[in-house]
Write a protein that holds these residues in place. Structure first.
Motif, PDB file in Angstrom:
ATOM      1  N   LEU A   1       1.010  -1.580  -0.539  1.00  0.00           N
ATOM      2  CA  LEU A   1       0.021   0.160   0.141  1.00  0.00           C
ATOM      3  C   LEU A   1       0.988   1.128  -0.374  1.00  0.00           C
ATOM      4  O   LEU A   1       1.447   1.555   1.221  1.00  0.00           O
ATOM      5  CB  LEU A   1      -1.057  -0.157   1.003  1.00  0.00           C
ATOM      6  CG  LEU A   1      -1.587   0.745   1.274  1.00  0.00           C
ATOM      7  CD1 LEU A   1      -2.809   1.645   0.076  1.00  0.00           C
ATOM      8  CD2 LEU A   1      -2.645   1.353   2.713  1.00  0.00           C
ATOM      9  N   VAL A   2       0.593   2.070  -1.296  1.00  0.00           N
ATOM     10  CA  VAL A   2       1.381   3.146  -1.494  1.00  0.00           C
ATOM     11  C   VAL A   2       1.061   5.009  -1.104  1.00  0.00           C
ATOM     12  O   VAL A   2      -0.027   4.442  -1.801  1.00  0.00           O
ATOM     13  CB  VAL A   2       2.074   3.367  -2.227  1.00  0.00           C
ATOM     14  CG1 VAL A   2       3.243   4.520  -2.871  1.00  0.00           C
ATOM     15  CG2 VAL A   2       3.128   1.750  -2.470  1.00  0.00           C
TER      16      VAL A   2
ATOM     17  N   VAL B   1      -3.562   5.780  10.589  1.00  0.00           N
ATOM     18  CA  VAL B   1      -2.903   4.629   9.195  1.00  0.00           C
ATOM     19  C   VAL B   1      -2.362   3.526   9.649  1.00  0.00           C
ATOM     20  O   VAL B   1      -2.473   2.018   9.195  1.00  0.00           O
ATOM     21  CB  VAL B   1      -3.262   5.527   7.570  1.00  0.00           C
ATOM     22  CG1 VAL B   1      -3.285   3.903   6.593  1.00  0.00           C
ATOM     23  CG2 VAL B   1      -3.710   5.983   7.444  1.00  0.00           C
ATOM     24  N   ARG B   2      -1.150   3.185   9.405  1.00  0.00           N
ATOM     25  CA  ARG B   2      -0.278   2.646  10.257  1.00  0.00           C
ATOM     26  C   ARG B   2      -0.762   1.286  10.429  1.00  0.00           C
ATOM     27  O   ARG B   2      -0.959   0.262  11.262  1.00  0.00           O
ATOM     28  CB  ARG B   2       0.909   3.187  10.253  1.00  0.00           C
ATOM     29  CG  ARG B   2       2.248   2.378  10.028  1.00  0.00           C
ATOM     30  CD  ARG B   2       3.462   2.795  11.051  1.00  0.00           C
ATOM     31  NE  ARG B   2       2.961   3.241  12.061  1.00  0.00           N
ATOM     32  CZ  ARG B   2       3.131   2.810  13.712  1.00  0.00           C
ATOM     33  NH1 ARG B   2       4.691   1.750  13.101  1.00  0.00           N
ATOM     34  NH2 ARG B   2       3.448   3.043  14.903  1.00  0.00           N
TER      35      ARG B   2
ATOM     36  N   TRP C   1       1.443  13.473  12.613  1.00  0.00           N
ATOM     37  CA  TRP C   1       2.088  12.401  12.407  1.00  0.00           C
ATOM     38  C   TRP C   1       0.595  11.281  13.404  1.00  0.00           C
ATOM     39  O   TRP C   1       0.399  10.145  12.505  1.00  0.00           O
ATOM     40  CB  TRP C   1       3.092  11.784  14.230  1.00  0.00           C
ATOM     41  CG  TRP C   1       3.055  10.218  14.102  1.00  0.00           C
ATOM     42  CD1 TRP C   1       3.133   9.820  15.588  1.00  0.00           C
ATOM     43  CD2 TRP C   1       3.935   9.722  13.664  1.00  0.00           C
ATOM     44  NE1 TRP C   1       3.530   8.542  15.462  1.00  0.00           N
ATOM     45  CE2 TRP C   1       3.980   8.482  14.542  1.00  0.00           C
ATOM     46  CE3 TRP C   1       3.615   9.354  12.769  1.00  0.00           C
ATOM     47  CZ2 TRP C   1       4.506   6.930  13.927  1.00  0.00           C
ATOM     48  CZ3 TRP C   1       4.581   8.327  11.570  1.00  0.00           C
ATOM     49  CH2 TRP C   1       4.332   6.659  12.591  1.00  0.00           C
ATOM     50  N   SER C   2      -0.559  11.680  13.795  1.00  0.00           N
ATOM     51  CA  SER C   2      -1.176  11.377  14.008  1.00  0.00           C
ATOM     52  C   SER C   2      -1.810  10.310  13.424  1.00  0.00           C
ATOM     53  O   SER C   2      -2.602   9.252  12.866  1.00  0.00           O
ATOM     54  CB  SER C   2      -2.902  12.113  15.417  1.00  0.00           C
ATOM     55  OG  SER C   2      -2.666  13.308  14.186  1.00  0.00           O
TER      56      SER C   2
ATOM     57  N   LYS D   1     -10.765   6.673   5.846  1.00  0.00           N
ATOM     58  CA  LYS D   1     -11.468   5.594   4.921  1.00  0.00           C
ATOM     59  C   LYS D   1     -10.515   4.241   4.530  1.00  0.00           C
ATOM     60  O   LYS D   1     -10.987   3.403   4.908  1.00  0.00           O
ATOM     61  CB  LYS D   1     -11.917   6.382   4.059  1.00  0.00           C
ATOM     62  CG  LYS D   1     -12.841   7.150   4.328  1.00  0.00           C
ATOM     63  CD  LYS D   1     -12.740   8.077   1.831  1.00  0.00           C
ATOM     64  CE  LYS D   1     -14.020   8.778   2.204  1.00  0.00           C
ATOM     65  NZ  LYS D   1     -13.930   9.541   0.941  1.00  0.00           N
ATOM     66  N   LEU D   2      -9.010   4.610   5.317  1.00  0.00           N
ATOM     67  CA  LEU D   2      -8.492   3.912   4.697  1.00  0.00           C
ATOM     68  C   LEU D   2      -8.127   2.770   5.908  1.00  0.00           C
ATOM     69  O   LEU D   2      -7.592   1.463   5.931  1.00  0.00           O
ATOM     70  CB  LEU D   2      -6.597   4.311   5.015  1.00  0.00           C
ATOM     71  CG  LEU D   2      -6.316   5.147   2.929  1.00  0.00           C
ATOM     72  CD1 LEU D   2      -4.919   5.948   3.592  1.00  0.00           C
ATOM     73  CD2 LEU D   2      -6.437   3.551   2.625  1.00  0.00           C
ATOM     74  N   LYS D   3      -8.188   3.215   7.331  1.00  0.00           N
ATOM     75  CA  LYS D   3      -8.936   1.787   8.824  1.00  0.00           C
ATOM     76  C   LYS D   3      -9.778   1.007   7.860  1.00  0.00           C
ATOM     77  O   LYS D   3      -9.333   0.166   8.405  1.00  0.00           O
ATOM     78  CB  LYS D   3      -9.202   2.819   9.209  1.00  0.00           C
ATOM     79  CG  LYS D   3      -8.220   4.010  10.011  1.00  0.00           C
ATOM     80  CD  LYS D   3      -9.116   5.007  11.616  1.00  0.00           C
ATOM     81  CE  LYS D   3      -9.232   3.542  12.864  1.00  0.00           C
ATOM     82  NZ  LYS D   3      -9.759   3.922  13.670  1.00  0.00           N
TER      83      LYS D   3
END
Length: 435
Positions: free
Chosen positions: A58-59, A147-148, A141-142, A116-118
């Motif tokens: 995932l980029v 997502v990370r 950073w949050s 959305k990515l979660k």
């Protein structure tokens, strides 16, 4: 597992070996332009992807509409460099590069909305690698960690771990969140932070002579900008914004060059603020020349010009310059927040201005500093253009905001500065600006 018939030692500079071979799950690549860090990440991701038939990548970039001409093409280029393009299907709607045999893929996404990515679902296999490109574009950073964490918390088969790559060029401002953040992660377990510059490129022929010559030009014209742009140093902002030695005066257009196109850009004022329209020319040799300037200030005037009068003025200014220079108008740019004058000119003359997509002020200014440091910014020495020189010479940061993540300029006499920033932001590709 795919066998590669390439010599990776001729594609990846030795500088990057320590971070690539480190068994950590967070790998931060920062530094100056031209260090090849993004190319290295792309190659490594393709190589690793081909060794795991169930893995996906995932980029991400902050804004989705920047993907097509950046990370998507970067991964595609790496695939071609490795001579494995026949194994993939390249898709642009949505952006995806799919492995034909396994159905796994390189997925690309903006992080405009981290929520959305979660909830992103991968039908085939699992996400094993993440890459956040241009990390400095993110606001904190949050939003990255949100997502990370959605992917790193998952248990992968065969004791695999999710590895996250981060890449960026450090902002000038030491108070930007990312400059503080990277200092906090120095030496932290499971993190490797690498700093690279063009000087770390030791593989012959990887950087062209023209590119290296351009770097030397910037180094000569503006050493501080060179240190930031190409060495990746956090140089600070200072108080004066522009180095006026890099704004070159011309009595007339050069004999050994010629105009390709002309451009117009407007900063619209209101009751107490000036309205300006700048006319620029782009030459065959890449010079960007201020040709003419319209400037109306209502300050001290009992009766201010109405939008219909400004519409008439700008139409006359545009027609005069089209007649004088006899070159095609490439683009006409206006502040995205302005509606009244745009609507007035459309009603009066059917003219619709292109609304610029603005960035943070420090990033808008950087586009101008970039061109100036390359020695490509010129202005005709005319009475009409004197206000442009005066405003740029006096353009300053507000000292009370310098120790913040979002410094402000002094909002007095900045109208030609704003109009120029809109123009450069709106024509990055024409002007050879790479961001």
């Amino acid at each position: 597992m795919t066998v590669l018939n390439v010599d990776l030692d001729k594609m990846i500079n030795p500088h990057f070996d320590p971070i690539l071979f480190d068994d950590v799950t967070n790998k931060v690549f920062k530094g100056g332009r031209g260090s090849t860090k993004s190319s290295v990440i792309s190659i490594q991701l393709v190589v690793d992807f081909l060794q795991d038939k169930d893995a996906n990548v995932l980029v991400m970039r902050k804004v989705a509409n920047t993907i097509g001409l950046s990370v998507y093409e970067q991964i595609k280029q790496a695939i071609y460099w490795l001579h494995v393009e026949s194994l993939f299907k390249f898709q642009k709607s949505p952006f995806r590069i799919i492995h034909k045999a396994t159905g796994t893929a390189f997925y690309f996404s903006g992080v405009d909305d981290p929520q959305k990515l979660k909830s992103m679902v991968i039908a085939q296999g699992y996400v094993r690698w993440l890459w956040f490109e241009e990390l400095a574009e993110f606001s904190s950073w949050s939003e990255i960690d949100m997502v990370r964490a959605s992917f790193t918390r998952k248990v992968l088969p065969n004791d695999h771990r999710v590895v996250t790559y981060y890449s960026y060029n450090p902002p000038k401002n030491p108070y930007e969140w990312i400059n503080r953040w990277v200092n906090e992660h120095q030496g932290v377990k499971n993190w490797h932070i690498d700093h690279s510059t063009y000087k770390d490129v030791t593989i012959p022929g990887m950087l062209s002579d023209d590119y290296l010559e351009e770097i030397e030009t910037v180094k000569k014209n503006d050493p501080t900008y060179y240190e930031w742009m190409y060495l990746g140093k956090v140089v600070g902002l200072g108080t004066n914004i522009y180095n006026m030695d890099n704004f070159h005066s011309l009595k007339e257009l050069p004999d050994d060059d010629y105009l390709l196109h002309i451009y117009f850009s407007v900063d619209v004022g209101h009751e107490v603020s000036a309205t300006t329209c700048l006319c620029y020319g782009l030459t065959r040799k890449g010079k960007i020349i201020l040709l003419d300037c319209y400037y109306y200030s209502p300050a001290g005037k009992v009766r201010k010009k109405a939008p219909v009068e400004l519409s008439q003025d700008l139409k006359q200014f545009i027609d005069d310059n089209k007649e004088r220079w006899r070159k095609p108008v490439r683009r006409m740019t206006m502040d995205s927040a302005e509606g009244a004058l745009d609507n007035q000119m459309y009603r009066d003359y059917g003219i619709r201005w292109h609304k610029v997509s603005k960035l943070k002020k420090v990033d808008m200014i950087d586009r101008v500093q970039n061109i100036a440091a390359q020695g490509r910014l010129f202005y005709l020495d005319t009475n009409a253009n004197k206000i442009y020189v005066e405003e740029h010479r006096n353009y300053r940061w507000d000292e009370n905001t310098l120790e913040s993540a979002d410094p402000k300029v002094i909002k007095e006499g900045d109208h030609t500065c704003d109009a120029e920033q809109y123009l450069f932001r709106d024509n990055e590709r024409d002007f050879g600006l790479k961001y």
